[in-house]
Design a protein around this motif. Structure first.
Motif, PDB file in Angstrom:
ATOM      1  N   GLU A 213       0.833  -1.208   0.000  1.00  0.00           N
ATOM      2  CA  GLU A 213       0.000   0.000   0.000  1.00  0.00           C
ATOM      3  C   GLU A 213       0.865   1.255   0.000  1.00  0.00           C
ATOM      4  OE1 GLU A 213      -3.272   0.133  -0.396  1.00  0.00           O
ATOM      5  OE2 GLU A 213      -3.318  -2.073  -0.532  1.00  0.00           O
TER       6      GLU A 213
ATOM      7  N   LYS B 279       1.870   2.708  -3.339  1.00  0.00           N
ATOM      8  CA  LYS B 279       0.828   3.383  -4.122  1.00  0.00           C
ATOM      9  C   LYS B 279       0.734   4.873  -3.807  1.00  0.00           C
ATOM     10  CE  LYS B 279      -2.016  -0.847  -4.003  1.00  0.00           C
ATOM     11  NZ  LYS B 279      -3.324  -1.412  -3.577  1.00  0.00           N
ATOM     12  N   LEU B 280       1.539   5.356  -2.868  1.00  0.00           N
ATOM     13  CA  LEU B 280       1.395   6.718  -2.365  1.00  0.00           C
ATOM     14  C   LEU B 280       2.226   7.744  -3.109  1.00  0.00           C
ATOM     15  CD1 LEU B 280       1.454   5.997   1.484  1.00  0.00           C
ATOM     16  CD2 LEU B 280      -0.549   6.279   0.000  1.00  0.00           C
TER      17      LEU B 280
ATOM     18  N   LEU C 220       8.276   9.767   0.369  1.00  0.00           N
ATOM     19  CA  LEU C 220       7.497   9.257   1.487  1.00  0.00           C
ATOM     20  C   LEU C 220       8.019   9.839   2.797  1.00  0.00           C
ATOM     21  CD1 LEU C 220       7.350   5.454   0.557  1.00  0.00           C
ATOM     22  CD2 LEU C 220       5.533   7.149   0.232  1.00  0.00           C
TER      23      LEU C 220
ATOM     24  N   GLY D  22       2.521   9.870   1.776  1.00  0.00           N
ATOM     25  CA  GLY D  22       3.058  10.214   0.470  1.00  0.00           C
ATOM     26  C   GLY D  22       2.172  11.246  -0.197  1.00  0.00           C
TER      27      GLY D  22
ATOM     28  N   LYS E 107       0.014  11.031  -2.434  1.00  0.00           N
ATOM     29  CA  LYS E 107      -1.342  10.573  -2.724  1.00  0.00           C
ATOM     30  C   LYS E 107      -2.148  10.190  -1.488  1.00  0.00           C
ATOM     31  CE  LYS E 107      -0.017   8.891  -7.317  1.00  0.00           C
ATOM     32  NZ  LYS E 107       0.034   7.702  -8.221  1.00  0.00           N
ATOM     33  N   GLY E 108      -1.547  10.309  -0.301  1.00  0.00           N
ATOM     34  CA  GLY E 108      -2.285   9.967   0.897  1.00  0.00           C
ATOM     35  C   GLY E 108      -1.409   9.311   1.939  1.00  0.00           C
ATOM     36  N   SER E 109      -2.013   8.441   2.760  1.00  0.00           N
ATOM     37  CA  SER E 109      -1.270   7.799   3.835  1.00  0.00           C
ATOM     38  C   SER E 109      -1.836   6.420   4.126  1.00  0.00           C
ATOM     39  CB  SER E 109      -1.320   8.656   5.103  1.00  0.00           C
ATOM     40  OG  SER E 109      -2.656   8.805   5.563  1.00  0.00           O
TER      41      SER E 109
ATOM     42  N   VAL F 191      -6.327   3.384   5.133  1.00  0.00           N
ATOM     43  CA  VAL F 191      -5.813   4.000   3.902  1.00  0.00           C
ATOM     44  C   VAL F 191      -6.542   5.318   3.689  1.00  0.00           C
ATOM     45  CG1 VAL F 191      -5.454   3.741   1.432  1.00  0.00           C
ATOM     46  CG2 VAL F 191      -5.347   1.725   2.925  1.00  0.00           C
TER      47      VAL F 191
ATOM     48  N   HIS G 184      -6.890   8.773   1.314  1.00  0.00           N
ATOM     49  CA  HIS G 184      -6.626   9.292  -0.031  1.00  0.00           C
ATOM     50  C   HIS G 184      -6.593  10.823   0.013  1.00  0.00           C
ATOM     51  CE1 HIS G 184      -7.286   5.264  -1.645  1.00  0.00           C
ATOM     52  NE2 HIS G 184      -8.367   5.202  -0.888  1.00  0.00           N
TER      53      HIS G 184
END
Length: 361
Positions: free
Chosen positions: A141, A144-145, A149, A252, A254-256, A284, A286
């Motif tokens: 997962e 994907k961020l 990071l 990251g 795109k989110g966490s 998760v 977004h």
């Protein structure tokens, strides 16, 4: 390569918490046969009784190695013995499973790795999180961020009784951020897939019960080549706070993604070995916003109710060890990763002692 139908005769060295768990795995798994238990104290007798009795018991490693002539040796002793025991075992023709860290110095770790290369013996290091499906999902997962990071992790342990005795003994040779930190540094490296370039760390000696040159609270920071950063915090002892002692998340562009372990992260669980690997669920988040700058997607919960417990994780580690032996798996990268994570941890240790930022070659 050994005959796959033949059981691997394994000598278990160190019969405390981790040694007992690994011995239990060998006792129950079909591919292994315990040929002896070794410890300097009474833990071998306690373990032998737990396993039903009947195993040969030894006080001395060298004597046990000569008497049993095992196919493999499991080393779960204090880190300052890892190098000598691992090297001698491999030079005697044994495969080796050694608990993390691989040794108590970078030079010693490199020597162990070199002996594994020269002898051709399998060397597996006990990075238990690599065998945990929930932690593997956590890393997936994180990928994907986007990049960079920001990784935040800790494992502070409010220890007393036997656990405080264990921690005091460990601190005769290593600090908490080295002993435990290698796990989470390894996770950070897997998440970023980038080269660590710089570390900085702080530490405090909060008790006079440990050697004057060591510290029982530490926090490290790592800067990676791709701009990613990570921190890890570890403290051991009866004075350690249980407020926010279990933090594991990654952020990251795109989110966490965060591990939310309400039970394992609850009061009174900080020094529970079984709780240390628990994830329970992943949250998760977004970062994407809509035209009104509201979150475009709701947070997702990934429930991980069927995750393995501590003993099952040890079983999986030993099944991997068995597979490595029977299928002649190339462990070059595995060993290099173990040495590199230790190298980073000791650079952090150096930073604590010097008060300076340490550049990594």
């Amino acid at each position: 390569m050994l005959d796959n139908t033949k059981k691997i005769r394994v000598l278990v060295v160190g019969c405390g918490n981790m040694g007992s768990s690994h011995a239990t795995a060998y006792h129950h798994l079909d591919g292994f046969e315990i040929c002896g238990l070794v410890s300097g104290g009474s833990t071998k007798e306690i373990l032998n009784e737990k396993l039903g009795g009947g195993y040969p018991l030894f006080n001395d490693f060298d004597e046990a190695l000569e008497a049993t002539k095992p196919d493999a040796v499991c080393i779960s002793t204090y880190p300052d013995t890892h190098e000598r025991f691992a090297v001698k075992a491999m030079e005697k023709g044994c495969h080796v499973f050694v608990e993390k860290p691989i040794a108590d110095s970078v030079a010693a770790a490199e020597r162990v790795a070199e002996v594994a290369r020269k002898t051709g013996k399998k060397l597996v290091v006990g990075y238990i999180l690599r065998h945990h499906p929930s932690w593997e999902r956590f890393i997936v997962e994180a990928h994907k961020l986007g990049k960079p990071l920001a990784i935040r992790m800790n494992l502070n342990q409010q220890s007393s009784g036997k656990m405080w005795t264990l921690h005091r003994n460990l601190m005769k040779s290593l600090s908490p951020i080295v002993d435990c930190g290698v796990h989470y540094i390894d996770v950070m490296c897997q998440m970023t897939r980038s080269k660590p370039v710089q570390v900085y760390a702080i530490g405090a000696r909060l008790t006079e019960e440990i050697p004057a040159g060591n510290y029982n609270y530490g926090q490290l920071q790592i800067r990676f080549e791709d701009g990613s950063v990570g921190w890890y915090e570890a403290g051991w002892g009866p004075m350690i706070s249980e407020t926010a002692f279990f933090v594991k998340d990654v952020i990251g562009p795109k989110g966490s993604v965060s591990i939310v372990a309400k039970t394992a992260g609850g009061s009174g669980k900080s020094d529970s070995i079984d709780a240390h690997t628990k994830t329970e669920s992943l949250l998760v988040h977004h970062a994407e916003l809509d035209a009104n700058e509201k979150f475009a997607r709701e947070d997702e919960w990934i429930n991980l109710e069927d995750e393995p417990g501590h003993q099952e994780l040890c079983d999986r580690e030993q099944l991997y060890f068995l597979k490595a032996i029977n299928e002649d798996i190339d462990l070059t990268n595995h060993i290099e990763d173990a040495v590199n994570s230790l190298r980073i941890a000791f650079a952090c240790d150096e930073s604590v002692r010097t008060g300076k930022v340490v550049a990594l070659a």
